[in-house]
Write a protein that holds these residues in place. Structure first.
Motif, PDB file in Angstrom:
ATOM      1  N   GLU A  28     -32.093  29.560 -29.740  1.00 34.50           N
ATOM      2  CA  GLU A  28     -30.648  29.456 -30.002  1.00 34.50           C
ATOM      3  C   GLU A  28     -30.298  28.141 -30.675  1.00 34.50           C
ATOM      4  O   GLU A  28     -29.436  28.097 -31.570  1.00 34.50           O
ATOM      5  CB  GLU A  28     -29.901  29.627 -28.674  1.00 34.50           C
ATOM      6  CG  GLU A  28     -28.391  29.698 -28.802  1.00 34.50           C
ATOM      7  CD  GLU A  28     -27.758  28.337 -28.932  1.00 34.50           C
ATOM      8  OE1 GLU A  28     -26.769  28.224 -29.684  1.00 34.50           O
ATOM      9  OE2 GLU A  28     -28.236  27.384 -28.322  1.00 34.50           O
ATOM     10  N   ARG A  29     -30.977  27.082 -30.283  1.00 30.78           N
ATOM     11  CA  ARG A  29     -30.636  25.750 -30.811  1.00 30.78           C
ATOM     12  C   ARG A  29     -30.990  25.566 -32.283  1.00 30.78           C
ATOM     13  O   ARG A  29     -30.616  24.565 -32.867  1.00 30.78           O
ATOM     14  CB  ARG A  29     -31.307  24.670 -29.958  1.00 30.78           C
ATOM     15  CG  ARG A  29     -30.687  24.557 -28.580  1.00 30.78           C
ATOM     16  CD  ARG A  29     -31.143  23.306 -27.840  1.00 30.78           C
ATOM     17  NE  ARG A  29     -30.818  23.415 -26.429  1.00 30.78           N
ATOM     18  CZ  ARG A  29     -31.697  23.758 -25.488  1.00 30.78           C
ATOM     19  NH1 ARG A  29     -32.957  23.989 -25.813  1.00 30.78           N
ATOM     20  NH2 ARG A  29     -31.326  23.855 -24.237  1.00 30.78           N
ATOM     21  N   THR A  30     -31.712  26.534 -32.868  1.00 30.63           N
ATOM     22  CA  THR A  30     -31.977  26.456 -34.311  1.00 30.63           C
ATOM     23  C   THR A  30     -30.753  26.902 -35.107  1.00 30.63           C
ATOM     24  O   THR A  30     -30.667  26.651 -36.304  1.00 30.63           O
ATOM     25  CB  THR A  30     -33.163  27.363 -34.716  1.00 30.63           C
ATOM     26  OG1 THR A  30     -32.768  28.732 -34.534  1.00 30.63           O
ATOM     27  CG2 THR A  30     -34.408  27.064 -33.902  1.00 30.63           C
ATOM     28  N   TYR A  31     -29.844  27.606 -34.451  1.00 30.84           N
ATOM     29  CA  TYR A  31     -28.638  28.179 -35.063  1.00 30.84           C
ATOM     30  C   TYR A  31     -28.977  29.210 -36.129  1.00 30.84           C
ATOM     31  O   TYR A  31     -28.126  29.571 -36.929  1.00 30.84           O
ATOM     32  CB  TYR A  31     -27.691  27.101 -35.604  1.00 30.84           C
ATOM     33  CG  TYR A  31     -27.246  26.127 -34.530  1.00 30.84           C
ATOM     34  CD1 TYR A  31     -26.911  26.581 -33.267  1.00 30.84           C
ATOM     35  CD2 TYR A  31     -27.169  24.773 -34.783  1.00 30.84           C
ATOM     36  CE1 TYR A  31     -26.510  25.708 -32.282  1.00 30.84           C
ATOM     37  CE2 TYR A  31     -26.769  23.883 -33.794  1.00 30.84           C
ATOM     38  CZ  TYR A  31     -26.453  24.361 -32.551  1.00 30.84           C
ATOM     39  OH  TYR A  31     -26.050  23.498 -31.569  1.00 30.84           O
ATOM     40  N   ASP A  32     -30.213  29.658 -36.158  1.00 27.72           N
ATOM     41  CA  ASP A  32     -30.596  30.755 -37.041  1.00 27.72           C
ATOM     42  C   ASP A  32     -30.336  32.039 -36.269  1.00 27.72           C
ATOM     43  O   ASP A  32     -31.050  32.354 -35.316  1.00 27.72           O
ATOM     44  CB  ASP A  32     -32.076  30.636 -37.436  1.00 27.72           C
ATOM     45  CG  ASP A  32     -32.492  31.689 -38.455  1.00 27.72           C
ATOM     46  OD1 ASP A  32     -31.736  32.663 -38.652  1.00 27.72           O
ATOM     47  OD2 ASP A  32     -33.576  31.547 -39.038  1.00 27.72           O
ATOM     48  N   ARG A  33     -29.317  32.773 -36.640  1.00 26.23           N
ATOM     49  CA  ARG A  33     -28.930  34.003 -35.931  1.00 26.23           C
ATOM     50  C   ARG A  33     -29.414  35.257 -36.670  1.00 26.23           C
ATOM     51  O   ARG A  33     -28.982  36.365 -36.370  1.00 26.23           O
ATOM     52  CB  ARG A  33     -27.409  34.085 -35.769  1.00 26.23           C
ATOM     53  CG  ARG A  33     -26.738  32.852 -35.221  1.00 26.23           C
ATOM     54  CD  ARG A  33     -27.041  32.665 -33.759  1.00 26.23           C
ATOM     55  NE  ARG A  33     -26.163  31.674 -33.156  1.00 26.23           N
ATOM     56  CZ  ARG A  33     -26.598  30.624 -32.501  1.00 26.23           C
ATOM     57  NH1 ARG A  33     -27.894  30.410 -32.357  1.00 26.23           N
ATOM     58  NH2 ARG A  33     -25.746  29.769 -31.958  1.00 26.23           N
ATOM     59  N   SER A  34     -30.274  35.086 -37.653  1.00 24.05           N
ATOM     60  CA  SER A  34     -30.687  36.234 -38.466  1.00 24.05           C
ATOM     61  C   SER A  34     -31.556  37.205 -37.653  1.00 24.05           C
ATOM     62  O   SER A  34     -32.279  36.804 -36.727  1.00 24.05           O
ATOM     63  CB  SER A  34     -31.450  35.760 -39.703  1.00 24.05           C
ATOM     64  OG  SER A  34     -32.699  35.201 -39.340  1.00 24.05           O
ATOM     65  N   ILE A  35     -31.477  38.478 -38.042  1.00 21.72           N
ATOM     66  CA  ILE A  35     -32.308  39.504 -37.414  1.00 21.72           C
ATOM     67  C   ILE A  35     -33.776  39.224 -37.718  1.00 21.72           C
ATOM     68  O   ILE A  35     -34.647  39.428 -36.865  1.00 21.72           O
ATOM     69  CB  ILE A  35     -31.883  40.903 -37.907  1.00 21.72           C
ATOM     70  CG1 ILE A  35     -30.461  41.204 -37.391  1.00 21.72           C
ATOM     71  CG2 ILE A  35     -32.863  41.985 -37.449  1.00 21.72           C
ATOM     72  CD1 ILE A  35     -29.827  42.446 -37.996  1.00 21.72           C
ATOM     73  N   PRO A  69     -25.711  37.616 -32.137  1.00 25.96           N
ATOM     74  CA  PRO A  69     -25.106  36.469 -31.463  1.00 25.96           C
ATOM     75  C   PRO A  69     -26.123  35.667 -30.648  1.00 25.96           C
ATOM     76  O   PRO A  69     -27.232  36.123 -30.386  1.00 25.96           O
ATOM     77  CB  PRO A  69     -24.049  37.101 -30.546  1.00 25.96           C
ATOM     78  CG  PRO A  69     -24.425  38.519 -30.422  1.00 25.96           C
ATOM     79  CD  PRO A  69     -25.271  38.893 -31.594  1.00 25.96           C
ATOM     80  N   ALA A  70     -25.718  34.490 -30.251  1.00 29.97           N
ATOM     81  CA  ALA A  70     -26.612  33.543 -29.563  1.00 29.97           C
ATOM     82  C   ALA A  70     -27.272  34.135 -28.329  1.00 29.97           C
ATOM     83  O   ALA A  70     -28.422  33.799 -28.012  1.00 29.97           O
ATOM     84  CB  ALA A  70     -25.820  32.301 -29.168  1.00 29.97           C
ATOM     85  N   CYS A  71     -26.595  35.007 -27.624  1.00 31.11           N
ATOM     86  CA  CYS A  71     -27.115  35.509 -26.350  1.00 31.11           C
ATOM     87  C   CYS A  71     -28.362  36.375 -26.513  1.00 31.11           C
ATOM     88  O   CYS A  71     -29.014  36.695 -25.523  1.00 31.11           O
ATOM     89  CB  CYS A  71     -26.025  36.242 -25.581  1.00 31.11           C
ATOM     90  SG  CYS A  71     -25.262  37.579 -26.495  1.00 31.11           S
ATOM     91  N   TYR A  72     -28.727  36.742 -27.745  1.00 27.94           N
ATOM     92  CA  TYR A  72     -29.962  37.491 -27.968  1.00 27.94           C
ATOM     93  C   TYR A  72     -31.185  36.584 -27.963  1.00 27.94           C
ATOM     94  O   TYR A  72     -32.302  37.062 -27.872  1.00 27.94           O
ATOM     95  CB  TYR A  72     -29.914  38.230 -29.314  1.00 27.94           C
ATOM     96  CG  TYR A  72     -29.210  39.549 -29.257  1.00 27.94           C
ATOM     97  CD1 TYR A  72     -27.840  39.636 -29.065  1.00 27.94           C
ATOM     98  CD2 TYR A  72     -29.926  40.738 -29.391  1.00 27.94           C
ATOM     99  CE1 TYR A  72     -27.195  40.842 -29.008  1.00 27.94           C
ATOM    100  CE2 TYR A  72     -29.286  41.966 -29.344  1.00 27.94           C
ATOM    101  CZ  TYR A  72     -27.923  42.000 -29.153  1.00 27.94           C
ATOM    102  OH  TYR A  72     -27.304  43.216 -29.088  1.00 27.94           O
ATOM    103  N   PHE A  73     -30.962  35.274 -28.075  1.00 21.92           N
ATOM    104  CA  PHE A  73     -32.066  34.345 -28.269  1.00 21.92           C
ATOM    105  C   PHE A  73     -32.328  33.527 -27.004  1.00 21.92           C
ATOM    106  O   PHE A  73     -31.434  33.333 -26.176  1.00 21.92           O
ATOM    107  CB  PHE A  73     -31.742  33.412 -29.435  1.00 21.92           C
ATOM    108  CG  PHE A  73     -31.554  34.124 -30.748  1.00 21.92           C
ATOM    109  CD1 PHE A  73     -32.648  34.376 -31.575  1.00 21.92           C
ATOM    110  CD2 PHE A  73     -30.303  34.568 -31.148  1.00 21.92           C
ATOM    111  CE1 PHE A  73     -32.488  35.048 -32.784  1.00 21.92           C
ATOM    112  CE2 PHE A  73     -30.122  35.241 -32.355  1.00 21.92           C
ATOM    113  CZ  PHE A  73     -31.218  35.480 -33.173  1.00 21.92           C
TER     114      PHE A  73
END
Ligand code: SF4
Length: 63
Positions: free
Chosen positions: A46-53, A37-41
């Motif tokens: 976060e603004r890239t919307y890339d949530r991948s590990i 989720p976003a809170c990891y970044f």
């Protein structure tokens, strides 16, 4: 599910998401996609919307 009542600072800027402020749904969704989720970044990441590990690891390696 109700809005989350946790005290975690909300960091996601993706406006159309129906899971905003619903931490349990948010985590479950991204886990099902093998993402975080976003809170990891950071804010910038976060603004890239890339949530991948993979993106998360790449960002940490480039520090
Ligand atoms: S992190 Fe993902 S699931 Fe959570 S509010 Fe943002 S876009 Fe929605």
């Amino acid at each position: 599910m109700n809005e989350c009542d946790s005290q975690i600072e909300y960091s996601c800027t993706y406006e159309p998401c129906s899971r905003k402020r619903k931490c349990c749904e948010c985590i479950a969704y991204h886990r099902s996609q093998e993402e975080l989720p976003a809170c990891y970044f950071t804010q910038e990441e976060e603004r890239t919307y890339d949530r991948s590990i993979e993106y998360f690891i790449r960002c940490r390696q480039n520090r």
